[in-house]
Structures are given as structure tokens and as C-alpha cells.
Write an enzyme that holds these catalytic residues in place. Structure first.
Site, short mmCIF file in Angstrom:
data_model
loop_
_atom_site.label_atom_id
_atom_site.label_comp_id
_atom_site.label_asym_id
_atom_site.label_seq_id
_atom_site.Cartn_x
_atom_site.Cartn_y
_atom_site.Cartn_z
N HIS A 115 7.62 -10.74 -1.02
CA HIS A 115 6.91 -9.76 -0.19
C HIS A 115 5.44 -9.67 -0.56
CE1 HIS A 115 7.60 -5.98 2.39
NE2 HIS A 115 8.02 -7.04 3.06
N HIS B 53 9.00 1.70 -6.39
CA HIS B 53 9.10 0.27 -6.01
C HIS B 53 10.58 -0.10 -5.99
CE1 HIS B 53 7.95 -3.82 -5.45
NE2 HIS B 53 7.49 -4.13 -6.65
N LYS C 274 9.64 13.41 -2.57
CA LYS C 274 9.65 12.10 -1.91
C LYS C 274 11.09 11.69 -1.66
CE LYS C 274 5.34 10.84 -1.48
NZ LYS C 274 4.42 10.81 -2.58
N MET D 175 13.75 9.05 -1.33
CA MET D 175 13.85 7.68 -1.84
C MET D 175 14.42 6.72 -0.80
SD MET D 175 12.56 7.39 -4.78
CE MET D 175 11.32 8.66 -4.95
N GLY D 176 13.82 5.54 -0.72
CA GLY D 176 14.25 4.56 0.27
C GLY D 176 13.54 4.72 1.61
N HIS E 205 6.61 3.07 3.32
CA HIS E 205 6.15 1.77 2.81
C HIS E 205 4.64 1.73 2.91
CE1 HIS E 205 5.81 -2.58 2.26
NE2 HIS E 205 7.00 -2.48 1.68
N ARG F 241 13.31 -5.77 7.20
CA ARG F 241 14.52 -6.14 6.47
C ARG F 241 15.61 -5.09 6.58
NH1 ARG F 241 11.08 -6.55 1.06
NH2 ARG F 241 10.43 -4.59 2.00
N ASP G 9 15.25 -0.75 0.69
CA ASP G 9 16.04 -0.20 -0.41
C ASP G 9 17.07 0.83 0.06
OD1 ASP G 9 15.03 -1.66 -2.58
OD2 ASP G 9 13.19 -0.47 -2.54
N ARG H 190 14.03 -11.57 -6.66
CA ARG H 190 12.56 -11.56 -6.62
C ARG H 190 11.94 -12.53 -7.63
NH1 ARG H 190 8.91 -8.04 -4.15
NH2 ARG H 190 10.47 -8.11 -2.49
N ARG I 290 -9.72 -8.85 -12.17
CA ARG I 290 -10.32 -7.77 -12.95
C ARG I 290 -11.18 -6.92 -12.03
NH1 ARG I 290 -13.26 -3.74 -14.89
NH2 ARG I 290 -13.68 -3.81 -17.13
C1 SDX Z 1 9.55 -1.47 -2.24
O1 SDX Z 1 5.00 -3.07 -1.42
C2 SDX Z 1 6.09 -3.71 -1.17
O2 SDX Z 1 6.12 -4.66 -0.44
C3 SDX Z 1 7.31 -3.17 -1.87
C4 SDX Z 1 8.68 -3.70 -1.40
C5 SDX Z 1 8.87 -5.16 -1.80
O3 SDX Z 1 9.70 -5.84 -1.17
O4 SDX Z 1 8.26 -5.59 -2.77
O5 SDX Z 1 8.81 -3.60 0.00
C6 SDX Z 1 9.85 -2.94 -2.08
O6 SDX Z 1 9.02 -1.11 -3.25
C7 SDX Z 1 9.88 -0.52 -1.11
C8 SDX Z 1 9.41 0.92 -1.38
C9 SDX Z 1 10.42 1.67 -2.23
N1 SDX Z 1 9.99 3.02 -2.59
C10 SDX Z 1 10.54 4.14 -2.12
O7 SDX Z 1 11.43 4.11 -1.27
C11 SDX Z 1 10.05 5.42 -2.74
C12 SDX Z 1 9.75 6.44 -1.66
N2 SDX Z 1 8.62 6.01 -0.91
C13 SDX Z 1 7.35 6.57 -1.14
O8 SDX Z 1 7.08 7.21 -2.31
C14 SDX Z 1 6.19 5.84 -0.48
O9 SDX Z 1 6.46 5.70 0.87
C15 SDX Z 1 5.73 4.49 -1.08
C16 SDX Z 1 5.54 4.58 -2.58
C17 SDX Z 1 6.71 3.39 -0.77
C18 SDX Z 1 4.39 4.14 -0.44
O10 SDX Z 1 3.42 5.04 -0.87
P1 SDX Z 1 1.94 5.14 -0.29
O11 SDX Z 1 1.61 4.03 0.59
O12 SDX Z 1 1.05 5.41 -1.46
O13 SDX Z 1 2.03 6.43 0.61
P2 SDX Z 1 1.89 7.93 0.17
O14 SDX Z 1 2.81 8.24 -0.94
O15 SDX Z 1 0.43 8.22 -0.06
O16 SDX Z 1 2.40 8.69 1.46
C19 SDX Z 1 1.60 8.88 2.62
C20 SDX Z 1 2.14 10.09 3.34
C21 SDX Z 1 2.19 11.32 2.44
O17 SDX Z 1 2.09 12.46 3.26
P3 SDX Z 1 0.70 13.29 3.34
O18 SDX Z 1 0.39 13.73 1.95
O19 SDX Z 1 -0.33 12.30 3.88
O20 SDX Z 1 1.02 14.42 4.27
O21 SDX Z 1 3.49 9.87 3.75
C22 SDX Z 1 4.37 10.75 3.04
C23 SDX Z 1 3.55 11.26 1.84
O22 SDX Z 1 4.01 12.49 1.40
N3 SDX Z 1 5.49 9.97 2.55
C24 SDX Z 1 6.67 10.46 2.24
C25 SDX Z 1 7.44 9.38 1.84
N4 SDX Z 1 6.70 8.26 1.91
C26 SDX Z 1 5.51 8.63 2.35
N5 SDX Z 1 7.14 11.70 2.26
C27 SDX Z 1 8.42 11.88 1.85
N6 SDX Z 1 9.22 10.87 1.46
C28 SDX Z 1 8.74 9.61 1.43
N7 SDX Z 1 9.51 8.61 1.01
#
Ligand code: SDX
Length: 400
Positions: free
Chosen positions: A200, A235, A276, A278-279, A282, A291, A340, A365, A384
Site C-alpha cells: 500500500h 495502523h 476513534k 477502530m477499522g 483512512h 479492499r 482492517d 506485508r 531526512r
Molecule cells: C491501515 O496508510 C495506509 O495505507 C494504511 C493501511 C495499509 O494498508 O498500509 O491502509 C492500513 O493502517 C488502515 C487504517 C487503520 N486504522 C484505524 O482503523 C484506526 C482508526 N482510524 C483513524 O484513527 C484514522 O482514520 C486514521 C489514523 C486511519 C487516519 O487518520 P488521519 O488521516 O490523520 O485523520 P484524522 O485522525 O485527522 O481524522 C480526520 C477527521 C477527524 O475529525 P475532525 O477532528 O476533523 O472533526 O476524521 C475523524 C477525526 O476525528 N475520524 C474519525 C475516524 N477517522 C477519522 N473519527 C472517528 N473514528 C475514526 N476512525
């Protein structure tokens, strides 16, 4: 040697969001499609095996049948672990029981030990890297399997060979973990999950491996760093965390609450407390992860077939709960599940122990990581970036 001038006005991008940090020919993560070396993910999931995709990523092109046979043979021949690693795994029970270590930490340490025992560990030529990548790919399922045997208090399955040479990578992984050979349907679902997880582009763990490789450090070290980065719940650790969250919802609302307001209320409370989910979400995909529907469909089909899975829990209710959570998330937050989420549900349906979900992500991976490490070494420049200082103003140490 000419020094490159710093950009005139560098901008701060928290979390490097939107920054193009380098080039790659390995993968293209787009809103419209996900591509591995020119092949689209739905095409690969429907028509390729994990071994073929691993070859594609590591060797750079679609394998011919003779290339695939050679590659598969090479991997099978490398499945067994050195006795030093088996000895270490045998000692991990108390660490896992006490929680001072979790399976991802054990996999990370085993990969480090494998490096210490690998005659080519310090070689970073393309040829040596490719040989090491295949060895690591072959051995990670064996690490996971042996570790699960220790956790379950069972004799280690096939320590001499690392499994059954007739079994595919996916089927052998399941065999090593449980001692019983999976049905073709289960093996197929795990195989597809490995295809989906393989690569990815510049995700956090792959970027970590490139940063490490960019210092001209070695493959095993870069992989150990990648494993540490993947472990976190933002992640790869999200596949375990998503299932734990669903268990928490099921516990709080009770089985009768699935599909009722009880779940909405649970979710509203999560939103109110800025939790947050989980799952979900992105960094790159804003209209959904390509996927996720592929795996959801396959996992649900398995759940529909089994009223009782090998773990003894009725599987379908978990998918029904997951689908209700997805609907609320989309309606209230416009946030889609990532890979996930269905992975957690699917592995749970098949009775795979939750703490092994992220190690299984590693088993796949490693192919993407290795491809990126080799790509970095082939055209290297130290990675860097610069930081924007926001610390105290200048002070004198002596106070004068
Ligand atoms: C993987 O990068 C890749 O390609 C990764 C991956 C791979 O194959 O390698 O695809 C695999 O890691 C998938 C992601 C798995 N993680 C999770 O499921 C954890 C939950 N998700 C989030 O924490 C979040 O969506 C991330 C970490 C995945 C992305 O974070 P960003 O891009 O930094 O976004 P953010 O946290 O700044 O969120 C932006 C907004 C926020 O709201 P506001 O403050 O703007 O109002 O969206 C909201 C967040 O609160 N938000 C969520 C959320 N994800 C985003 N709110 C609640 N639950 C969530 N899961």
C-alpha cells in the site's frame, strides 16, 4: 559535490499529509483504484494467488508457470526456523501471559534474531536483499504458528519443516497455528486477505522501512522497524482493535441489541467522547477502501455457511453488528470502513485468535516492505525532512 538548496518556503504538513515523499513503481493507491505493479486489486483478488502476488511484488513482474514453481519451491524450502529462534519462541509463554510482550513484539524479535543468524544480513545488494526477503517471507508464518502452539500449550507443529510442503502459504499458516489443515474455503479467504494486505505505497510501516533502508541499513532491521510501526492501532493493529471494539459493543448492548437503537446510542457516546472507531477512516481513501468490500463479502459468505465456527461462536451476528456500525458511521460521520474492519470480522469468524491478526498482516506485508527496501536501495537518498522549531526562546546556560 553540490549541495541542494533548501526549498524557499517549506510548509508544515502535520503527519506529512498530502506530501509526496518519493516515487515508487510498486503500487498506486488512488481514490479510483489500487494497483500493484500495473494490476488492479479486484483482478488480483479474483484471479491470482498470494504466491503469485508475492512474486509480482518481489521480482517485479507476473510470474510464468516455471517462475512460480521455482519461487514456491524456494519459499517452501525456507519455512523451517533455526533452532535458536524456536528456542526463543518456546520461552515466550510467560511474557505473553504477563502481557510484557504481545505477539507482534515476538514476531519483531524473531525477525531480528533471524537477521543475527543470516549469513547475508549485512549485504544490501539487490540479489542478497531478494534472497533475504524470500527467507523472511517463508519464515514469518512459521513464527506465528509456533508462537500460537506455545500459547495454546500444544506441541509445536512441524518444527523440522515449517509445515506441509503441499500446502499454500495461507493454508500452511493456518495449519501451523492450529495443527489442523483448513478447508479449501477457509484457505482461500486467508489467501485473499494476504493479497489485499500485501502492499500500500507509503503507509506508515512501509515508509519506516524506507527511512531505515535509506541510511543503508539492512533488510532485517528495516523489517523489524516496519513491524513496530505496523503494530499500532492507528495502523495495522486496527484489525485486532476493531474486533475488540465490536466485542465491547456486543457486551454493552447485548445480542438482542444488534440492529436496535442501543448500538446507535453506544456510537453516539463514542462520538461525544471523541473516541476513534477502530477499522474506520483512512489517510488517503476518502470514499472507501477498495479492499474492504472484497474481504467483507468473502468473510460474510463464510459466516453464512457456518452457524457455528470452530471457535464456537455464531459468526453471522458479528457481521450483522459490524454492518449496523458501518451504516451509523457512514450516516453520521461519512466515514467508511478500511480493510482492517472486515479483516477483524473475517478472521474472528474463522476462529483465528485476535492477537494474531496483526502478525498475519505482517506475514503478507513483508512482501511490500521488501519491494520498497530494494527500491530504496536501488536509487537511494537519505530520507531526512526538517522540523519547525516551537520550543523555548534562546536562554543562557550560565544565566549571564
Ligand atoms: C491501515 O496508510 C495506509 O495505507 C494504511 C493501511 C495499509 O494498508 O498500509 O491502509 C492500513 O493502517 C488502515 C487504517 C487503520 N486504522 C484505524 O482503523 C484506526 C482508526 N482510524 C483513524 O484513527 C484514522 O482514520 C486514521 C489514523 C486511519 C487516519 O487518520 P488521519 O488521516 O490523520 O485523520 P484524522 O485522525 O485527522 O481524522 C480526520 C477527521 C477527524 O475529525 P475532525 O477532528 O476533523 O472533526 O476524521 C475523524 C477525526 O476525528 N475520524 C474519525 C475516524 N477517522 C477519522 N473519527 C472517528 N473514528 C475514526 N476512525
Amino acid at each position: 559535490m553540490t549541495a541542494t538548496a533548501a526549498p524557499a518556503s517549506p510548509t508544515l504538513a502535520k503527519g506529512l499529509e498530502g506530501v509526496i515523499a518519493g516515487e515508487t513503481a510498486i503500487c498506486n493507491v488512488g481514490q479510483g483504484q489500487l494497483i500493484y505493479r500495473g494490476y488492479e486489486i479486484h483482478d488480483l483478488a479474483a484471479h491470482a494467488t498470494f504466491e503469485e502476488v508475492a512474486f509480482l511484488l518481489l521480482e517485479g513482474h507476473k510470474p510464468s508457470s516455471s517462475e512460480l514453481a521455482r519461487f514456491t519451491q524456494e519459499i517452501v524450502a525456507e519455512r523451517a526456523l533455526p533452532s535458536g529462534v524456536i528456542d526463543f519462541i518456546r520461552t515466550t509463554g510467560p511474557m505473553l501471559k504477563s502481557g510484557t510482550a504481545v505477539p507482534m513484539d515476538i514476531v519483531r524479535t524473531c525477525v531480528s534474531i533471524l537477521g543475527n543468524l543470516d549469513k547475508e544480513s549485512q549485504e544490501i545488494t539487490h540479489e542478497a536483499n531478494l534472497r533475504k526477503a524470500k527467507r523472511i517471507l517463508a519464515k514469518v508464518p512459521t513464527i506465528i504458528g509456533h508462537m500460537q502452539n506455545v500459547i495454546d500449550g500444544r506441541e509445536i507443529v512441524e518444527p523440522k519443516t515449517g509445515g506441509d510442503p503441499k500446502l499454500s502459504h495461507a493454508a500452511n499458516l493456518m495449519y501451523l497455528m492450529s495443527g489442523s489443515k483448513p478447508t479449501p474455503a477457509y484457505a482461500k479467504v486467508v489467501d485473499v486477505s494476504l493479497i489485499l494486505y500485501a502492499e500500500h505505497d507509503y503507509n506508515a510501516s512501509t515508509f519506516t522501512t524506507r527511512v531505515i533502508a535509506g541510511t543503508l541499513s539492512d533488510m532485517h532491521g528495516a523489517m523489524a522497524g516496519g513491524i513496530a510501526a505496523l503494530k499500532g492501532p492507528l495502523h495495522g493493529g486496527a484489525n485486532e482493535a476493531a474486533m475488540e471494539m465490536l466485542k465491547e459493543i456486543m457486551h454493552d448492548v447485548g445480542e438482542k441489541g444488534i440492529g436496535t437503537d442501543a448500538v446507535d446510542n453506544w456510537m453516539q457516546n463514542a462520538f461525544d467522547t471523541k473516541r476513534k472507531l477502530m477499522g474506520f477512516g483512512h489517510r488517503v481513501y476518502k470514499n472507501g477502501d477498495h479492499r474492504a468490500p472484497i474481504l467483507h463479502k468473502m468473510g460474510r459468505a463464510i459466516a453464512e455457511q457456518d452457524t457455528k465456527n470452530p471457535g464456537g461462536h455464531a459468526a453471522l451476528k458479528w457481521f450483522e453488528l459490524g454492518e449496523h456500525v458501518q451504516r451509523i458511521m457512514l450516516a453520521k460521520k461519512n466515514i467508511h470502513p478500511n480493510v482492517d474492519f472486515p479483516c477483524g470480522l473475517t478472521y474472528f469468524t474463522m476462529g483465528i485468535p485476535v492477537p494474531q491478526y496483526t502478525p498475519i498482516f505482517v506475514a503478507s506485508r513483508v512482501t511490500g516492505w521488501a519491494a520498497h527496501i530494494m527500491e530504496q536501495h536501488a536509487n537511494n537518498r537519505l530520507i531526512r525532512p526538517i522540523a519547525q522549531y516551537n520550543g523555548p526562546d534562546l536562554m543562557s546556560w550560565t544565566g549571564k
